[in-house]
Structures are given as C-alpha cells and as structure tokens.
Design an enzyme around this catalytic site. Structure first.
Site, PDB file in Angstrom:
ATOM      1  N   ARG A  52       0.829  -1.208   0.000  1.00  0.00           N
ATOM      2  CA  ARG A  52       0.000   0.000   0.000  1.00  0.00           C
ATOM      3  C   ARG A  52       0.870   1.268   0.000  1.00  0.00           C
ATOM      4  O   ARG A  52       2.042   1.212   0.337  1.00  0.00           O
ATOM      5  CB  ARG A  52      -0.905   0.017   1.229  1.00  0.00           C
ATOM      6  CG  ARG A  52      -2.037  -0.982   1.222  1.00  0.00           C
ATOM      7  CD  ARG A  52      -2.814  -0.950   2.523  1.00  0.00           C
ATOM      8  NE  ARG A  52      -1.973  -1.256   3.674  1.00  0.00           N
ATOM      9  CZ  ARG A  52      -1.452  -0.340   4.486  1.00  0.00           C
ATOM     10  NH1 ARG A  52      -1.702   0.934   4.306  1.00  0.00           N
ATOM     11  NH2 ARG A  52      -0.698  -0.712   5.499  1.00  0.00           N
ATOM     12  N   LYS A 194      -8.256  -2.515   1.418  1.00  0.00           N
ATOM     13  CA  LYS A 194      -8.081  -1.697   2.617  1.00  0.00           C
ATOM     14  C   LYS A 194      -8.825  -0.366   2.499  1.00  0.00           C
ATOM     15  O   LYS A 194      -9.150   0.250   3.515  1.00  0.00           O
ATOM     16  CB  LYS A 194      -6.597  -1.453   2.890  1.00  0.00           C
ATOM     17  CG  LYS A 194      -5.859  -2.710   3.341  1.00  0.00           C
ATOM     18  CD  LYS A 194      -6.475  -3.318   4.602  1.00  0.00           C
ATOM     19  CE  LYS A 194      -5.621  -4.425   5.176  1.00  0.00           C
ATOM     20  NZ  LYS A 194      -6.334  -5.236   6.168  1.00  0.00           N
ATOM     21  N   HIS A 213      -9.541  -4.978  12.874  1.00  0.00           N
ATOM     22  CA  HIS A 213      -8.516  -5.576  12.021  1.00  0.00           C
ATOM     23  C   HIS A 213      -8.068  -6.871  12.699  1.00  0.00           C
ATOM     24  O   HIS A 213      -7.108  -6.902  13.463  1.00  0.00           O
ATOM     25  CB  HIS A 213      -7.335  -4.614  11.859  1.00  0.00           C
ATOM     26  CG  HIS A 213      -6.312  -5.075  10.881  1.00  0.00           C
ATOM     27  ND1 HIS A 213      -4.974  -4.853  11.042  1.00  0.00           N
ATOM     28  CD2 HIS A 213      -6.437  -5.750   9.709  1.00  0.00           C
ATOM     29  CE1 HIS A 213      -4.307  -5.377  10.024  1.00  0.00           C
ATOM     30  NE2 HIS A 213      -5.179  -5.932   9.202  1.00  0.00           N
ATOM     31  N   SER A 231       0.438  -7.050  10.071  1.00  0.00           N
ATOM     32  CA  SER A 231       0.920  -7.963   9.030  1.00  0.00           C
ATOM     33  C   SER A 231       2.164  -8.706   9.503  1.00  0.00           C
ATOM     34  O   SER A 231       3.081  -8.118  10.071  1.00  0.00           O
ATOM     35  CB  SER A 231       1.245  -7.141   7.781  1.00  0.00           C
ATOM     36  OG  SER A 231       1.665  -7.976   6.745  1.00  0.00           O
ATOM     37  N   LYS A 235      -1.881 -13.687  12.031  1.00  0.00           N
ATOM     38  CA  LYS A 235      -3.355 -13.672  12.060  1.00  0.00           C
ATOM     39  C   LYS A 235      -3.959 -14.758  11.176  1.00  0.00           C
ATOM     40  O   LYS A 235      -4.822 -15.509  11.595  1.00  0.00           O
ATOM     41  CB  LYS A 235      -3.905 -12.322  11.539  1.00  0.00           C
ATOM     42  CG  LYS A 235      -3.942 -11.205  12.501  1.00  0.00           C
ATOM     43  CD  LYS A 235      -4.865 -10.061  12.102  1.00  0.00           C
ATOM     44  CE  LYS A 235      -4.979  -9.719  10.657  1.00  0.00           C
ATOM     45  NZ  LYS A 235      -3.764  -9.204  10.026  1.00  0.00           N
ATOM     46  N   THR A 236      -3.496 -14.801   9.923  1.00  0.00           N
ATOM     47  CA  THR A 236      -4.059 -15.758   8.967  1.00  0.00           C
ATOM     48  C   THR A 236      -3.670 -17.183   9.339  1.00  0.00           C
ATOM     49  O   THR A 236      -4.509 -18.088   9.385  1.00  0.00           O
ATOM     50  CB  THR A 236      -3.594 -15.425   7.535  1.00  0.00           C
ATOM     51  OG1 THR A 236      -4.009 -14.099   7.213  1.00  0.00           O
ATOM     52  CG2 THR A 236      -4.196 -16.385   6.525  1.00  0.00           C
ATOM     53  N   ASP A 250      -9.088 -11.462   8.331  1.00  0.00           N
ATOM     54  CA  ASP A 250      -8.479 -10.135   8.393  1.00  0.00           C
ATOM     55  C   ASP A 250      -9.368  -8.990   8.886  1.00  0.00           C
ATOM     56  O   ASP A 250      -8.896  -8.099   9.562  1.00  0.00           O
ATOM     57  CB  ASP A 250      -7.946  -9.764   7.004  1.00  0.00           C
ATOM     58  CG  ASP A 250      -6.989  -8.591   7.038  1.00  0.00           C
ATOM     59  OD1 ASP A 250      -6.150  -8.534   7.951  1.00  0.00           O
ATOM     60  OD2 ASP A 250      -7.072  -7.725   6.151  1.00  0.00           O
ATOM     61  N   ARG A 314       1.933 -12.257  -2.009  1.00  0.00           N
ATOM     62  CA  ARG A 314       0.568 -12.455  -1.497  1.00  0.00           C
ATOM     63  C   ARG A 314      -0.224 -13.419  -2.362  1.00  0.00           C
ATOM     64  O   ARG A 314       0.068 -13.620  -3.533  1.00  0.00           O
ATOM     65  CB  ARG A 314      -0.190 -11.116  -1.502  1.00  0.00           C
ATOM     66  CG  ARG A 314       0.330 -10.098  -0.518  1.00  0.00           C
ATOM     67  CD  ARG A 314      -0.357 -10.231   0.802  1.00  0.00           C
ATOM     68  NE  ARG A 314       0.088  -9.262   1.790  1.00  0.00           N
ATOM     69  CZ  ARG A 314      -0.432  -9.169   2.987  1.00  0.00           C
ATOM     70  NH1 ARG A 314      -1.407  -9.961   3.357  1.00  0.00           N
ATOM     71  NH2 ARG A 314       0.024  -8.291   3.856  1.00  0.00           N
TER      72      ARG A 314
END
Length: 524
Positions: A52, A194, A213, A231, A235-236, A250, A314
């Site tokens: 981003r 996002k 988030h 990130s 989390k994933t 997410d 990704r």
C-alpha cells in the site's frame, strides 16, 4: 442485470459486468496480464508498488465527516476541488476503454453490510475484488444498488502532484459525502481491499458497532476467538485451524448479534510458505486463487522462498478454498480475544493473560516489531506501534474503537491474551523465532480453557500474568529471561522496550480514556 448507466463514464467500450471466474481467467490470459501457475492459480505482478501507499491516502475535508475524522499523518485532508480534478483524471483514463465492473457486499451481517461497486480496466483487479468480497446471489444482483463506488484507474498518475501539494503521483482518495473512492498510479490490489475497510471503520462505530482488524474462528461449541495483529504476526496462519471453522482472516465487525466477516475471501502472505506448517493456506492456492509478485520457476511452480520482487508476496482466494470455513461468515460473541505481537527484541513472553484495563492499553498500543530486510533501510529490529492493530485504516480517533471494545468485553465477558509470535533467547539475529508449534500450543491452551487452570507468576516491569506451565511448551520459554544467556542484557532490553511503550502511549493522554489506561502499561 441491473442498470449501470450511472457510472459517470463517457464512450465506454465493452462493459464486462460481474464476470464468472472462468470468464475472468479467459480475459486475464487474452490481455496477457500474468501467467497461469502449475497449481492453476493465476499469477500477476503489481509493478513498482508491491504494498500500500499510506502517504498517498486522503479524505475530502468537508461537513459532516470532517468533525468525526482524526486528522493528521494517517488521515490527510484534501479539498473537494482537488478530489474532483483527480476523479476526472481517473474517469478520463477509463473513458473509451473496455471496463470490468464487479458488484459486491462488504459485511456478512445483513444489518451492517454495504453494497460496493468497483470499476477497473484490468481483469485481474476485478478477479481480486471477486475473491476478497462477498458475492451477491442472483436476486441480490438484479436489485443491486451501490452505496459506494470505487474507480480504479491504476494506469493513470498525477504528474502535477507537487503543484497540488501531494506526496507523489499516486493518489488514493475518499469522498465520504459522495460515497466515491478513486485510485490512481498504483496497481497494488490491497488498496481496494483496505480502502473499503477504512470506510467500514468510519461507518460502523458511528452506529455503535465495532470494526476490527482481526481474524476470527469458531469452535464446535460455538466459542468464537478473535486474533488481532499487524501484518506478519500470524493472524491468517493461527486462525486457519483444522479443528475450528474459519470465519475470516483479516477484517470483522462486532454488532449486537455477534462477529461477522467483512470479506468473502482471504489475503495471505506467501513468503516462505511451507505446506507442513500452513497446509490449509498452501492447499488453497489453486484455480481461482490470485498470486501477487511471486517468482515462478521454469515449470511454472512457485518459489515461495524467493523475495526478489518483494517480501510482501501475497495470494487472495475465496474463503471456500479453506475446507473448514464457516459458510455464513458470522458467529456469536467472542469468548477469547488474542493480541498477536511479533516482538523482534525477544522481550515479551509467549503468552500473557490481560485484565480488561491492560487489554485497553495493549489494544491502543498495537505493538509489533519489524525485522531487518522487510523494508529498505531496516537493518535492526524497529518497534512499530499501530493503534488498534490497524491505525492506517482507522479514520476515527483510536480511543473510539478502544471504548467500543471495552464495552463489548464487559458486556460479553471475553478473556483477553497477549501472544508473542516473535523472538526468544535474544533479539532478531541472536535469538530464534518462536516455533509455530509452541505458539499453537499457547493458542490451544486459550481455546480449550486449560490456561484458566494454570498457576501464574508476574512478568516484571510489564506486570503481566504469565503461566508457569503449558502443555506442549517448554517451561523455560514461558518467562523469556530464562531463554537469554546474558540476563543483564535481557533486563536492559526489557527496560528499553518498556520505555518505547511509555513514550508511544503519551499520544493518547489528550483523551480521557488514554490517561485512564496509561496506568496499566509497563512501569520502570
């Protein structure tokens, strides 16, 4: 099919509206937008932007939204005139082109979802949107009325940015009152995802709903767990559990009915992806999945260890690629809330139990640490504090989200834990990364409730409650001072990190909540 004459474009070529995966795959190939990999997933490059561009994101400063937005480095202001100029620039780029239009929902809760339309001239970006958001059924498509439109004109950029007082030729702009976003100068797919997340973070709290988030999963008994983290903190990986149904990886909302996913897909980092450690994610990379910036071998298989293009490789895929997912994308109120920090200083314990007040402190702190190599110029660990574990996407003051979380913890009696997925036995470069096996054991102790039967001791300076024993974790690991050869050096590093927390938290002391919760941080 609903009418799309109101796109505001002139002389469009063909309009490809809500194409199927097969049709999008065909267009990606015809347009030569990337390559099909050995697994059947399509692979694209996002050009010079592989992440981003937070410095290029702006909101139009106008009433009534301007009185709610926390203006500053994160939420930068732009005039209505400049927005209109760049919107016209984007529309001129899209005029006369064949374009792809995807109509989707953000939010699995019927009471809280938003209908969003994406307009782009790149097939793979329509594919990304189809992966990441919730697809309306046929009846919903026929009556689809977009509440927000995103124009993605990635092929145009703003060569007058200096004259306009902006930071670069990239622009990611939001006009809240007109319900329009416009993207130019960057091809990175995550800007679309996002961008809508930022809008949900504006809309929902004003309705007294919490936007988060975090990833979420649910056990057989209906017990919901939330995993907050920046990130690279896990989390994933940690929410994708063969024994629990994945709600989402997410972005979620928490309203009066419970937790619901904003999205219909997952967006996972793939650097060093290993089928042994992350079998569910690895298996999800098949036809309809979309890879970004990975390196392909001659046989069109992916070299997941190759970071030549970026560390931020990704994959996006529809959530039904995860075998054990929750088809409704929602569940009840959370029983356990887990804050994930990848502490590259090797200071924090692998697991701590937080009081409600400590939970507020660590939620507002949103701590993790970047390690060398992830960004240009980063040669040693750097502390990162991102309010609510998602500051770049939070248009309102962080204490608004913290207050809502605190109310919901009180109302539903959720337990809160801090889990360090980072380093142990020394800082990055000396110690080693916490094993996924050890972290999983800590998470399992939370989820099966066995942690509540543990004997706890106090973790000095930070004054956190840490367990003395956990099944599957070597006891030495549980108090990090035991893993360092040089105990004095550990104490110095612990105090150094504590000072960073204290210094960072001063920025919240302008708000009543900030002053109140500052008492529950580290004390030197």
């Amino acid at each position: 099919m609903n009418k799309i004459e109101n796109l505001g474009l002139k002389n469009t070529g063909k309009i490809y509206h809500n194409l199927s995966y097969e049709e999008l795959f065909e267009h990606e190939n015809i347009n030569q937008e990337g390559q099909c990999t050995q697994s059947g997933a399509f692979s694209v490059d996002t050009g010079i932007f592989t992440g981003r561009s937070p410095k290029d994101k702006y909101f139009v400063k106008q009433e009534p939204s301007s009185k709610y937005i926390a203006w500053g480095k994160v939420n930068q202001a732009i005039t209505k005139d400049l927005f209109d100029k760049l919107l016209n620039k984007a529309k001129n780029q899209l005029n006369g082109k064949d374009i792809y239009v995807q109509d989707v929902f953000c939010g699995a809760s019927l009471k809280s979802r938003k209908a969003v339309r994406f307009v782009t001239e790149v097939a793979w970006q329509a594919h990304f949107v189809k992966n990441m958001f919730i697809e309306p059924n046929q009846e919903e498509l026929e009556n689809f009325n977009p509440e927000f439109i995103v124009y993605n004109a990635c092929k145009c950029s703003n060569d007058e940015f200096k004259k306009d007082g902006l930071n670069s030729e990239v622009f990611v702009l939001f006009n809240i009152e007109e319900n329009i976003a416009v993207i130019g100068g960057t091809w990175y797919g995550g800007e679309m995802k996002k961008g809508i997340f930022s809008m949900m973070n504006y809309w929902l709290p004003l309705e007294n709903k919490l936007s988060m988030h975090c990833s979420a999963n649910v056990g057989e008994k209906g017990d919901v767990a939330l995993f907050f983290g920046l990130s690279g903190t896990g989390k994933t990986t940690l929410s994708t559990d063969p024994h629990r149904k994945l709600i989402g990886d997410d972005e979620h909302g928490w309203d009066d009915e419970g937790v619901f996913n904003f999205e219909g897909g997952c967006y996972a980092k793939t650097i060093n992806l290993d089928p042994k450690n992350e079998p569910e994610i690895y298996a999800a990379i098949k036809r309809n999945a979309l890879l970004e910036n990975v390196v392909l071998k001659e046989d069109k298989s992916v070299d997941y260890s190759d970071a030549t293009k970026t560390e931020n490789t990704r994959v996006s895929y529809p959530i039904n690629h995860i075998k054990n997912h929750e088809p409704t994308l929602k569940a009840g109120h959370p029983k356990n809330i887990i804050f994930l920090s990848a502490d590259a200083f090797g200071v924090l314990p692998p697991i701590s139990k937080l009081s409600k007040e400590q939970a507020m402190y660590y939620f507002l702190s949103g701590y993790t640490a970047k390690v060398a190599g992830t960004e240009r110029g980063v040669t040693e660990p750097q502390a990162t504090f991102s309010a609510c574990f998602g500051e770049p996407f939070m248009p309102l003051h962080p204490t608004v989200y913290a207050r809502l979380l605190g109310e919901k913890i009180d109302q539903h009696g959720a337990n809160v834990f801090l889990v360090n997925t980072g380093w142990t036995g020394g800082s990055y470069g000396v110690g080693q990364r916490m094993s996924i096996k050890a972290t999983r054991s800590c998470i399992n102790a939370i989820l099966d409730g066995s942690i509540n039967d543990c004997e706890f001791e106090n973790f000095e300076v930070f004054n956190l409650a840490i367990p003395k024993k956990i099944t599957g974790v070597e006891s030495l690991l549980l108090n990090p001072i035991n893993t360092w050869k040089d105990k004095e050096e550990y104490c110095l590093k612990r105090n150094e990190l504590a000072k960073m927390f204290i210094e960072n938290f001063k920025r919240y002391e302008d708000a009543k909540e900030g002053l109140e919760f500052s008492k529950f941080g580290p004390k030197i």
